[in-house]
Motif scaffolding. Structure first.
Motif, short mmCIF file in Angstrom:
data_model
loop_
_atom_site.label_atom_id
_atom_site.label_comp_id
_atom_site.label_asym_id
_atom_site.label_seq_id
_atom_site.Cartn_x
_atom_site.Cartn_y
_atom_site.Cartn_z
N ARG A 224 0.86 -1.19 0.00
CA ARG A 224 0.00 0.00 0.00
C ARG A 224 0.89 1.24 0.00
O ARG A 224 2.10 1.15 0.28
CB ARG A 224 -0.95 0.01 1.20
N ARG A 249 1.02 13.90 -1.13
CA ARG A 249 1.52 13.37 0.14
C ARG A 249 3.05 13.32 0.18
O ARG A 249 3.65 13.57 1.23
CB ARG A 249 0.95 11.97 0.40
N SER A 271 -5.15 9.02 -13.49
CA SER A 271 -6.39 8.54 -12.85
C SER A 271 -7.26 9.66 -12.34
O SER A 271 -8.43 9.44 -12.02
CB SER A 271 -6.15 7.55 -11.70
N ARG A 293 -0.59 11.82 -17.60
CA ARG A 293 -1.24 11.12 -18.73
C ARG A 293 -2.70 10.88 -18.40
O ARG A 293 -3.13 11.10 -17.26
CB ARG A 293 -0.47 9.84 -19.08
N SER A 389 -12.01 10.45 -6.13
CA SER A 389 -11.44 10.71 -4.81
C SER A 389 -10.21 9.82 -4.62
O SER A 389 -10.32 8.60 -4.61
CB SER A 389 -12.50 10.37 -3.75
#
Ligand code: MCA
Ligand code: AMP
Length: 490
Positions: A224, A249, A271, A293, A389
């Protein structure tokens, strides 16, 4: 039949890479060479065959990210079956819908989940019944040949109706997109890709894994994303792919400096829109211009900023070499695309498929953009009612349906507003028809049905929802009213 299986394409690079490291995990001590990756994938493929999986069968996989999960993905490709990955955050209610729709031959879930959904094998980072079975299998197997148009993946994505649809993705789609990106981004066997994305979506699964495998690159693996841990590993990497939240982050991590990035060649973002100010801040902090992209589940990657040449903040660059892209009508307008990257349609849903294509075969993306004379694309909005989100797509309609069923709720509107970490945060406005539970109780209750990332972080009770003359709820008004809910005090 000529074999056009993606696995066959990847296998060539696995064989060429031999004993070189394929994946080195930072989440545990596992390290696996390309030769071992191939052998282990064969074991999992033999395990699938022993469970009766045949070409064209769907294999539904809902597990936490692990290297075993990668082996399973490769094994499904190898036996010519169809890989259907699902976010482990989905609840059993959500899971049941996908399984009912996809009708898989085999379901692979964590041992801790409900397993009463048909033929189930278990898998998690530490093993599971599938791993035990694979361990007893032979480590070689002839790849089941596939035609370019045969299905390799079934990835669910929703529309404005709120009902998820399976995007049918072929071996040809994946091979062409991976080959194009490897070339475009100059990927090779000296690259080390830092992989911290989930592998149940196109970005982490197809864009990152397929390209790295095809190029014979090494992967530094995180189960993760953790900004400090990733920052600590970046000096060993040359390449990273992430959603904008990764970059926001990283900039906030004290461990992340210009020196950290000394071996880096390329940072890729996609994304979700990468805020221009994050792009600029990142350049100033590291000396690297993030390459943004653009793509979709249905289309794979569509456009990219250049490797050589100017990467302009706030733009997604140019159509990929073999992708035909146009703006419908006058600018700004909806992006339409065509090319070998285009999916085959929605699973068992010819009506919906027909709705999303133009009569001359272009896919209607629902993203609004402007295009400059040189072809550079800037996405300025979406006609579709979705919230993005932290790189996850959230479909308001789906959430509104669940909220409307809460006792006491009259009607609801779910919408996204700016969020400093996630890009957009989810909010609901509800009217009360009767006595209502508290906001905290409603939020907790929604988590029984909906994956936590979809659950509104705030629910406001309003007298009535703003509507236009046609009676349509004006979410733009609600967005204006709540614009600073997540950014206040920043
Ligand atoms: C986790 N939570 C979220 C999100 N992720 N809430 C909203 N949006 C999210 N994205 C919630 C959890 O439910 C939990 O809520 C709380 O946040 C903490 O969870 P945790 O797992 O610790 O979160 P995290 O590790 O900080 O995850 C944030 C993340 C992650 C790193 C941004 O969401 C992520 O890896 N996103 C990548 C998504 C991605 O790969 N998208 C590609 C789609 P609670 O406390 O209430 O339980 S492919 C695509 O879009 C196309 C094809 C393309 O172009 O790539
Ligand atoms: P998905 O349905 O998960 O495949 O998400 C695809 C959607 O993500 C696209 O239709 C866009 O709305 C959005 N998207 C992906 N990359 C970008 C980007 N670089 N900038 C803006 N939006 C993006």
């Amino acid at each position: 039949m000529e074999d056009e299986s993606l696995f066959t394409l990847l296998e060539r690079s696995f064989l060429a890479a031999g004993g070189r490291t394929a994946i080195r995990s930072c989440s545990n001590d596992v390290k696996i060479s390309y030769a071992d990756l191939l052998r282990s994938a064969c074991r999992y493929a033999n395990a699938l065959l022993s469970l009766g999986v045949e070409p064209g069968d769907r294999v539904t996989v809902q597990v936490e990210k692990s290297i075993a999960n990668v082996l399973l993905y490769l094994a499904v490709l190898k036996v010519g079956a169809v890989y259907q990955p699902l976010n482990p955050a989905y609840t059993d209610t959500e899971f049941a819908y996908f399984v009912g729709d996809a009708e898989p031959k085999l379901i692979v879930r964590e041992p801790s989940r409900h397993l009463d959904f048909g033929t189930v094998a278990t898998l998690d980072g530490d093993g599971g019944s599938l791993t035990s079975l694979a361990d007893r299998m032979a480590d070689s197997l002839k790849t089941v040949p596939r035609a370019s148009a045969d299905l390799a993946g079934l990835l669910y994505t929703s529309g404005t109706t709120g009902q998820s649809k399976g995007a049918m993705i072929t071996h040809g789609n994946l091979s062409s997109n991976a080959q194009t990106l490897v070339e475009l981004w100059g990927m090779g066997d000296s690259d080390v890709l830092l992989h911290a994305l989930p592998i149940f979506h196109v970005h982490g699964l197809y864009v990152a894994l397929n390209t790295a495998f095809l190029a014979g690159s090494e992967l530094i693996w995180f189960d993760r994303f953790d900004a400090d841990a990733v920052a600590a590993a970046i000096p060993q990497a040359t390449l990273m792919m992430g959603v904008p939240t990764f970059y926001t982050r990283l900039l906030a991590s004290r461990n992340f400096t210009r020196e950290t990035c000394r071996n880096m060649r390329l940072f890729v973002s996609g994304s979700a829109p990468l805020p221009a100010e994050i792009h600029r801040e990142f350049s100033a902090h590291t000396g690297h211009d993030i390459l943004e992209r653009y793509g979709m589940t249905e289309t794979g990657m569509i456009a990219s900023n250049p490797l050589q040449g100017k990467r302009v903040a706030g733009t997604v660059g140019f159509a990929l070499p073999n992708v035909s892209l146009r703006i419908a009508g006058t600018q700004p307008g909806v992006i339409e695309v065509k090319g070998p990257n285009l999916f085959q349609g929605y699973w068992r849903n010819p009506v919906k498929t027909a709705e999303e294509f133009t009569t001359d075969g272009y896919f209607i993306t629902g993203d609004i953009a402007t295009m400059e004379a040189d072809g550079r694309l800037t996405i300025i909005g979406r006609v579709k009612d979705i919230i993005i989100s932290g790189g996850f797509n959230i479909y308001p309609k789906e959430i509104e349906q669940v909220i409307d069923a809460i006792p006491g709720v009259g009607e609801s509107a779910v919408f996204g507003v700016p969020h400093p970490d996630l890009g957009e945060g989810v909010i609901a406005a509800v009217t009360a028809a009767d006595a209502l539970a508290s906001e905290a109780e409603m939020i907790a209750g929604l988590g029984t049905y909906l994956a936590r990332f979809k659950v509104p972080r705030r629910i406001f009770v309003v007298d009535e929802l703003p509507r236009n003359a046609m009676g349509k709820v004006q979410k733009s008004e609600l967005r204006k009213t709540c614009a600073t809910v997540f950014t206040r005090g920043r």
